[in-house]
Scaffold this motif. Structure first.
Motif, PDB file in Angstrom:
ATOM      1  N   LEU A   1       0.820  -1.210   0.000  1.00 14.27           N
ATOM      2  CA  LEU A   1       0.000   0.000   0.000  1.00 14.27           C
ATOM      3  C   LEU A   1       0.858   1.266   0.000  1.00 14.27           C
ATOM      4  O   LEU A   1       0.488   2.271  -0.617  1.00 14.27           O
ATOM      5  CB  LEU A   1      -0.928   0.015   1.226  1.00 14.27           C
ATOM      6  CG  LEU A   1      -2.013  -1.066   1.292  1.00 14.27           C
ATOM      7  CD1 LEU A   1      -2.988  -0.746   2.424  1.00 14.27           C
ATOM      8  CD2 LEU A   1      -2.770  -1.193  -0.011  1.00 14.27           C
ATOM      9  N   SER A   2       1.980   1.217   0.685  1.00  9.05           N
ATOM     10  CA  SER A   2       2.849   2.393   0.754  1.00  9.05           C
ATOM     11  C   SER A   2       3.684   2.580  -0.500  1.00  9.05           C
ATOM     12  O   SER A   2       4.258   3.650  -0.718  1.00  9.05           O
ATOM     13  CB  SER A   2       3.782   2.288   1.957  1.00  9.05           C
ATOM     14  OG  SER A   2       4.725   1.233   1.776  1.00  9.05           O
ATOM     15  N   GLY A   3       3.755   1.513  -1.319  1.00  5.73           N
ATOM     16  CA  GLY A   3       4.547   1.594  -2.540  1.00  5.73           C
ATOM     17  C   GLY A   3       5.969   1.095  -2.359  1.00  5.73           C
ATOM     18  O   GLY A   3       6.751   1.081  -3.312  1.00  5.73           O
ATOM     19  N   SER A   4       6.327   0.682  -1.159  1.00  6.38           N
ATOM     20  CA  SER A   4       7.679   0.175  -0.908  1.00  6.38           C
ATOM     21  C   SER A   4       7.908  -1.143  -1.631  1.00  6.38           C
ATOM     22  O   SER A   4       8.997  -1.407  -2.143  1.00  6.38           O
ATOM     23  CB  SER A   4       7.904  -0.016   0.596  1.00  6.38           C
ATOM     24  OG  SER A   4       7.767   1.218   1.281  1.00  6.38           O
ATOM     25  N   THR A   5       6.873  -1.986  -1.662  1.00  2.92           N
ATOM     26  CA  THR A   5       6.929  -3.232  -2.416  1.00  2.92           C
ATOM     27  C   THR A   5       6.249  -3.020  -3.758  1.00  2.92           C
ATOM     28  O   THR A   5       5.073  -2.672  -3.813  1.00  2.92           O
ATOM     29  CB  THR A   5       6.237  -4.379  -1.646  1.00  2.92           C
ATOM     30  OG1 THR A   5       6.939  -4.605  -0.422  1.00  2.92           O
ATOM     31  CG2 THR A   5       6.242  -5.659  -2.466  1.00  2.92           C
TER      32      THR A   5
END
Length: 621
Positions: free
Chosen positions: A615-619
């Motif tokens: 959700l955070s865009g880290s993955t």
């Protein structure tokens, strides 16, 4: 008295523009658009009346005579003028004419990446009057064989980098008596012949028009593959008449001879082929051709080649906006961006970051008979509707039951139109001006796209499969897709094909495939609710290797939900609505969840921490 009348008249003349602008702010744009449509229609009719028949290849020949030394395509460190492209395509055509495995007019499949050889080979086949099937160079095995077979091609021409993929299906091709040519100067694989050496040796003499005298406007020109609601990809038949209309796409967006267009979308797709290539043939624009899209190279390429027009799909814009900000973000000559699928927030961010670029959002489909253009530039809309457009291409929005996956009908068996502001299924009446040709050698799938008894008994409409909404200002907005197809990474994914592949993995008994929304991403990511075969355990590494082998990247399920049983309706249709709503949130889903981990090369357990990271865009997905 006379002075009073003059004052009154002058005052009225001054008030009229103000009144129109206040209460009908888009009327001048509507009139300009209608005028443009009328000019395009007249040009099309004029070309249709020419004898002998005038096709897209004839427009290319006109351009090669008018602008022989103008760059036609620039690829890496090479530049090919219109004259070069004409001569090179003549060599390809003459090499084919002398080949025993080919006859002028035969259907040929091209299995090549974005490179000049694809353009020259297509031009050669157009000169020979041969329909061309544009195969997705990402597909393999069963999908590749299916796509080749469904267009009834007698010849396959493949790029050298795709030799292994061709060898995988070679036994089946050999059994069908197919001639296979590889664009190399030598090939030691039995059953595959080299072709580049034959092209080099062939003369570049022009071909007589009589070679394609058998071609009419109804003749197939190209086959472009599209995923339908079920099953493997279908070959949408684009005939010569439809290809002729495609000439107007770029010119209708204000593109001209002096423009340079950046084509980094695949040429096997409608956007890259019909807009990028065919549109440039009409305008005489120079094409900057890339093998594939690269966000990091995009603007540097635009600056290097003085690009003025770019193409996009929604994901392209998001990727560009996700790159690190640079001081020279607005230092370029791009003035127009043409495409579809851009979100309103990304649209605003794109303009804010990269400058005053006219975003020409449109709506269309490969096989569809209706399209819209957002000529007014309203952020978030896919187009604007008006009386003239609806007169040429009659369409309507009808109520659709997403649970039953079918249109709502009244007591008389007719569909129900939705009022402005409400979401409905877009359907377009099939007429001589707006025909629906259908899919190659697939009558069943062609019939599935037809909808009868819509507004009156006996009428016939094309079912777009898209849910739309028209607001009070006559702007139309895309809402969602219906049925068993979802869109991810700019590609349509047919759930049945993915399901079939999953069940061949060895441990999966049943698979219910659907798309789920992921914040910050366009379209829907693939997810599968599966049951395991008796006494089997889920082998994440094995399933990953199977999926990677048989499915292109965009079709691979990003998430897998392991269930004890696949839920079905009373008519034994797999239930998806509830699954879609629950998504891939471990807090909502009690079943074990797996996520496709490309770094570990396996399907790994989806934890709450991984979920937050996605959700955070880290993955990255």
């Amino acid at each position: 008295m006379i002075l009073y009348i003059i004052t009154l008249v002058l005052g009225s003349l001054l008030i009229i523009p103000f009144t129109v602008k206040t209460f009908c702010p888009h009327v001048w744009m509507d009139l300009q658009y209608c005028g443009l449509m009328l000019r395009i229609l007249l040009r099309f009719v004029s070309r249709r009346r020419r004898r002998p028949y005038f096709f897209v290849v004839d427009r290319f020949l006109e351009q090669s005579v008018a602008h022989p030394h103008k760059p036609f395509v620039v690829f890496e460190n090479e530049t090919f003028t219109f004259s070069d492209a004409d001569a090179r395509s003549n060599k390809v055509a003459n090499a084919l004419r002398s080949h025993p495995g080919y006859r002028a007019g035969d259907t040929v499949a091209l299995f090549m990446g974005n490179e000049p050889a694809l353009l020259f080979t297509w031009l050669a086949l157009a000169k020979l009057g041969s329909p061309v099937a544009l195969l997705n160079h990402n597909i393999r095995s069963r999908s590749l064989l299916h796509c080749f077979s469904c267009c009834k091609a007698q010849l396959l021409i493949a790029g050298p980098e795709l030799k292994d993929a061709v060898e995988d299906v070679l036994p089946a091709l050999t059994e069908q008596g197919v001639t296979v040519l590889l664009a190399t100067k030598q090939c030691d694989t039995p059953g595959i012949q080299s072709f580049a050496d034959k092209v080099d040796e062939a003369p570049d003499a022009p071909l007589p028009r009589s070679v394609r005298s058998h071609v009419t406007f109804k003749s197939p020109a190209v086959y472009i593959y599209t995923s339908g609601t079920t099953g493997l990809p279908k070959a949408a038949l684009v005939n010569q008449n439809r290809l002729l209309t495609a000439l107007a796409i770029l010119s209708s967006n204000g593109v001209s001879l002096d423009d340079v267009i950046y084509v980094n979308l695949p040429l096997y797709h409608t956007a890259g082929f019909l807009i990028g290539l065919i549109g440039s043939i009409e305008t005489g624009s120079t094409i900057i051709l890339k093998r594939k899209f690269s966000a990091s190279q995009f603007w540097d390429d635009c600056r290097k080649h003085n690009v003025t027009v770019v193409q996009y799909i929604g994901e392209v814009m998001r990727y560009l906006c996700s790159t690190p900000k640079r001081e020279n973000d607005k230092d370029h000559k791009v003035r127009v961006a043409i495409g579809n699928g851009i979100r309103a927030d990304i649209w605003r961010e794109f303009l804010s970051r990269f400058g005053d670029i006219k975003v020409q959002e449109f709506y269309a489909s490969t096989e569809g008979n209706v399209g819209f253009l957002n000529y007014a530039g309203k952020i978030g809309a896919i187009g604007r509707v008006n009386f003239f457009h609806r007169m040429l291409f009659p369409y309507t929005l009808i109520k659709y039951d997403t649970e039953r996956d079918e249109p709502v009908r009244d007591a008389n068996g007719l569909c129900v139109e939705v009022p402005k502001g409400e979401t409905g299924l877009l359907v377009s009446r099939i007429t001589k001006v707006a025909p629906f040709v259908g899919y190659a050698h697939n009558r069943e799938q062609t019939e599935r796209k037809k909808l009868r008894d819509v507004l009156k008994k006996g009428d016939l409409y094309f079912n777009t499969g898209d849910l739309m909404r028209i607001d009070q200002d006559n702007f139309i907005y895309f809402q969602d897709r219906v049925g068993d197809t979802f869109r991810w990474k700019g590609e349509n994914v047919a759930t049945t094909e993915v399901s079939d592949i999953l069940t061949l993995s060895g441990c999966i008994q049943e698979a219910n495939v659907y798309g789920v929304q992921v914040p910050g991403h366009e379209g829907r990511a693939g997810m599968a609710a599966v049951t395991l075969t008796e006494d089997a355990h889920f082998d994440g590494s094995k399933v990953y290797q199977h999926v990677v082998t048989y499915l292109p990247p965009y079709a691979r399920p990003r998430f897998i939900r392991i269930q004890n049983a696949v839920e079905v309706t009373t008519t034994f249709k797999q239930m998806k609505v509830k699954l879609v709503e629950e998504g891939f949130d471990p807090a909502r889903v009690r079943d074990p969840l797996q996520f496709l981990d490309d770094k570990q090369k396996c399907y790994a357990p989806l934890t709450a921490q991984t979920y937050s990271s996605i959700l955070s865009g880290s993955t990255k997905l």
